[in-house]
Scaffold this motif. Structure first.
Motif, PDB file in Angstrom:
ATOM      1  N   ILE A  44      31.583  65.536  12.193  1.00 13.75           N
ATOM      2  CA  ILE A  44      31.943  64.277  12.703  1.00 13.75           C
ATOM      3  C   ILE A  44      32.461  63.297  11.135  1.00 13.75           C
ATOM      4  O   ILE A  44      32.042  63.646  10.358  1.00 13.75           O
ATOM      5  CB  ILE A  44      30.927  63.350  13.106  1.00 13.75           C
ATOM      6  N   ASP A  45      33.630  62.875  11.352  1.00 15.42           N
ATOM      7  CA  ASP A  45      34.304  62.183  10.196  1.00 15.42           C
ATOM      8  C   ASP A  45      34.368  60.807  10.728  1.00 15.42           C
ATOM      9  O   ASP A  45      34.995  60.405  11.688  1.00 15.42           O
ATOM     10  CB  ASP A  45      35.835  62.695   9.836  1.00 15.42           C
ATOM     11  N   VAL A  46      33.914  59.923   9.888  1.00 13.75           N
ATOM     12  CA  VAL A  46      33.918  58.523  10.322  1.00 13.75           C
ATOM     13  C   VAL A  46      34.684  57.725   9.010  1.00 13.75           C
ATOM     14  O   VAL A  46      34.161  57.638   7.993  1.00 13.75           O
ATOM     15  CB  VAL A  46      32.691  57.880  10.324  1.00 13.75           C
ATOM     16  N   ARG A  47      35.975  56.981   9.369  1.00 16.29           N
ATOM     17  CA  ARG A  47      36.463  56.519   8.224  1.00 16.29           C
ATOM     18  C   ARG A  47      35.889  54.875   8.175  1.00 16.29           C
ATOM     19  O   ARG A  47      36.239  54.214   9.489  1.00 16.29           O
ATOM     20  CB  ARG A  47      37.961  56.320   8.527  1.00 16.29           C
ATOM     21  N   SER A  64      17.666  60.860  11.064  1.00 19.64           N
ATOM     22  CA  SER A  64      17.060  61.900  11.532  1.00 19.64           C
ATOM     23  C   SER A  64      17.702  62.204  12.900  1.00 19.64           C
ATOM     24  O   SER A  64      17.634  61.676  13.777  1.00 19.64           O
ATOM     25  CB  SER A  64      15.438  61.845  11.774  1.00 19.64           C
ATOM     26  N   LEU A  65      18.588  63.205  13.289  1.00 22.48           N
ATOM     27  CA  LEU A  65      19.044  63.581  14.233  1.00 22.48           C
ATOM     28  C   LEU A  65      18.213  64.020  15.286  1.00 22.48           C
ATOM     29  O   LEU A  65      17.376  64.871  14.983  1.00 22.48           O
ATOM     30  CB  LEU A  65      20.393  64.712  14.231  1.00 22.48           C
ATOM     31  N   PRO A  66      17.984  63.453  16.661  1.00 19.82           N
ATOM     32  CA  PRO A  66      17.293  63.886  17.760  1.00 19.82           C
ATOM     33  C   PRO A  66      17.271  65.028  18.046  1.00 19.82           C
ATOM     34  O   PRO A  66      16.184  65.830  18.561  1.00 19.82           O
ATOM     35  CB  PRO A  66      17.700  63.126  19.010  1.00 19.82           C
ATOM     36  N   ILE A 161      18.969  64.489   7.690  1.00 22.99           N
ATOM     37  CA  ILE A 161      20.202  64.869   6.683  1.00 22.99           C
ATOM     38  C   ILE A 161      20.479  63.259   6.083  1.00 22.99           C
ATOM     39  O   ILE A 161      20.194  62.200   6.455  1.00 22.99           O
ATOM     40  CB  ILE A 161      21.448  65.258   7.578  1.00 22.99           C
ATOM     41  N   ASP A 162      20.782  63.649   4.775  1.00 21.48           N
ATOM     42  CA  ASP A 162      21.355  62.546   4.019  1.00 21.48           C
ATOM     43  C   ASP A 162      23.089  62.748   4.180  1.00 21.48           C
ATOM     44  O   ASP A 162      23.608  63.596   4.102  1.00 21.48           O
ATOM     45  CB  ASP A 162      20.812  62.330   2.537  1.00 21.48           C
ATOM     46  N   PHE A 163      23.674  61.421   3.610  1.00 18.88           N
ATOM     47  CA  PHE A 163      25.148  61.234   3.940  1.00 18.88           C
ATOM     48  C   PHE A 163      25.546  60.249   2.767  1.00 18.88           C
ATOM     49  O   PHE A 163      24.629  59.410   2.418  1.00 18.88           O
ATOM     50  CB  PHE A 163      25.377  61.029   5.327  1.00 18.88           C
ATOM     51  N   LYS A 164      26.680  60.328   2.265  1.00 19.98           N
ATOM     52  CA  LYS A 164      27.334  59.317   1.657  1.00 19.98           C
ATOM     53  C   LYS A 164      28.759  59.183   1.721  1.00 19.98           C
ATOM     54  O   LYS A 164      29.399  60.355   1.888  1.00 19.98           O
ATOM     55  CB  LYS A 164      27.082  59.879   0.038  1.00 19.98           C
ATOM     56  N   ALA A 189      25.371  62.385  17.612  1.00 20.00           N
ATOM     57  CA  ALA A 189      26.533  61.756  17.021  1.00 20.00           C
ATOM     58  C   ALA A 189      26.530  60.019  17.385  1.00 20.00           C
ATOM     59  O   ALA A 189      26.757  59.386  16.311  1.00 20.00           O
ATOM     60  CB  ALA A 189      27.947  62.126  17.704  1.00 20.00           C
ATOM     61  N   ALA A 190      25.855  59.671  18.385  1.00 18.48           N
ATOM     62  CA  ALA A 190      25.446  58.230  18.568  1.00 18.48           C
ATOM     63  C   ALA A 190      24.350  57.814  17.753  1.00 18.48           C
ATOM     64  O   ALA A 190      24.681  56.774  16.899  1.00 18.48           O
ATOM     65  CB  ALA A 190      25.245  58.184  19.972  1.00 18.48           C
ATOM     66  N   GLU A 191      23.469  58.547  17.245  1.00 18.19           N
ATOM     67  CA  GLU A 191      22.548  58.261  16.183  1.00 18.19           C
ATOM     68  C   GLU A 191      23.008  58.322  15.045  1.00 18.19           C
ATOM     69  O   GLU A 191      22.749  57.281  14.201  1.00 18.19           O
ATOM     70  CB  GLU A 191      21.142  59.183  16.320  1.00 18.19           C
ATOM     71  N   PHE A 192      23.833  59.085  14.405  1.00 20.93           N
ATOM     72  CA  PHE A 192      24.744  59.046  13.220  1.00 20.93           C
ATOM     73  C   PHE A 192      25.395  57.694  13.275  1.00 20.93           C
ATOM     74  O   PHE A 192      25.441  57.056  12.029  1.00 20.93           O
ATOM     75  CB  PHE A 192      25.509  60.284  13.035  1.00 20.93           C
ATOM     76  N   ILE A 193      26.200  57.510  13.997  1.00 16.18           N
ATOM     77  CA  ILE A 193      26.964  56.278  14.114  1.00 16.18           C
ATOM     78  C   ILE A 193      26.243  54.952  14.018  1.00 16.18           C
ATOM     79  O   ILE A 193      26.758  54.094  13.212  1.00 16.18           O
ATOM     80  CB  ILE A 193      28.122  56.274  15.168  1.00 16.18           C
ATOM     81  N   ASN A 194      25.194  55.009  14.869  1.00 17.83           N
ATOM     82  CA  ASN A 194      24.449  53.635  14.804  1.00 17.83           C
ATOM     83  C   ASN A 194      23.798  53.253  13.483  1.00 17.83           C
ATOM     84  O   ASN A 194      23.575  52.334  12.890  1.00 17.83           O
ATOM     85  CB  ASN A 194      23.234  53.878  16.076  1.00 17.83           C
TER      86      ASN A 194
END
Length: 228
Positions: A44-47, A64-66, A161-164, A189-194
């Motif tokens: 997933i790529d979110v700008r 934490s991805l479900p 996962i961690d992200f930056k 994906a929804a968990e990540f975007i939220n």
């Protein structure tokens, strides 16, 4: 002009140009357009509408991805001897201290995540030049510097996962595998975007989530409606 392969033609016919798909639709479509013979990762790529050059607009966090990532994550725990058994029982692949510090100094980085304790950070600081460029340096903000190393290992193994955000204002990460069901991909994906939305900097003005794209390894990107 380059001729399209049979698979590329099939994929091109499945994605409607200019259309923004719902997360549910995109999660099903990414499976349809993936033609690799291996179990490809779903990315997933979110700008974001932030300026990463400004410290107060840096977006970084953990999620934490479900349904986990589908990847076998290799974990190294650098800890004191009294915490070694708990780390091993929690599922760490490598556990120790001085011997692994020496290996890393020699260039060994055959792991995905390194977890350590606050008391050990003084020894690990010198490894920054090796671990930093590879994104392996332990960080309290990502939960990889903690006294409860066993809990941290379990969380990572279960899909934490961690992200930056990068210099272009994009957050990119893998959220699963093509073998996942569309529902599992959509929920991850929804968990990540939220999580990204919760981390919106107070100083960020205008549209925060500018675009979302879902893809798999070597597949075309699918534009997703950011209003999940």
């Amino acid at each position: 002009m380059t001729k399209l392969t049979k698979n590329q033609k099939l994929v091109a016919n499945k994605i409607e140009a200019g259309k923004s798909y719902t997360l549910k639709e995109a999660s099903a479509l990414v499976k349809e357009i993936t033609t690799t013979k291996f179990d490809a990762s779903v990315d997933i790529d979110v700008r974001l509408g932030v300026d990463p050059k400004k410290a107060n607009q840096m977006v970084r966090g953990v999620v934490s991805l479900p349904h986990g990532t589908g990847k076998q994550v290799r974990v190294l725990v650098l800890c004191t001897s009294d915490a070694e058994s708990a780390a091993k029982e929690a599922g760490a692949d490598y556990v120790g201290l001085d011997e692994y510090i020496e290996k890393i100094k020699g260039g060994w980085t055959d792991v995905d995540v390194i977890i350590t304790m606050p008391a050990i950070m003084g020894k690990i600081g010198a490894l920054g030049r090796v671990l930093g460029p590879r994104g392996l340096m332990p960080n309290p903000k990502s939960g990889t510097v903690t006294n409860d190393v066993a809990k941290a290992v379990k969380e990572v193994k279960q899909g934490k996962i961690d992200f930056k955000v990068d210099k272009a204002g994009i957050v990119h990460t893998s959220i699963g595998k093509v073998s996942f069901t569309p529902e599992q991909i959509a929920e991850n994906a929804a968990e990540f975007i939220n999580t990204l939305i919760k981390l919106k900097p107070a100083s960020a003005k205008g549209t925060y989530v500018k675009s979302v794209f879902l893809s798999s390894t070597m597949s075309a990107g699918i534009k997703v409606d950011p209003n999940i």
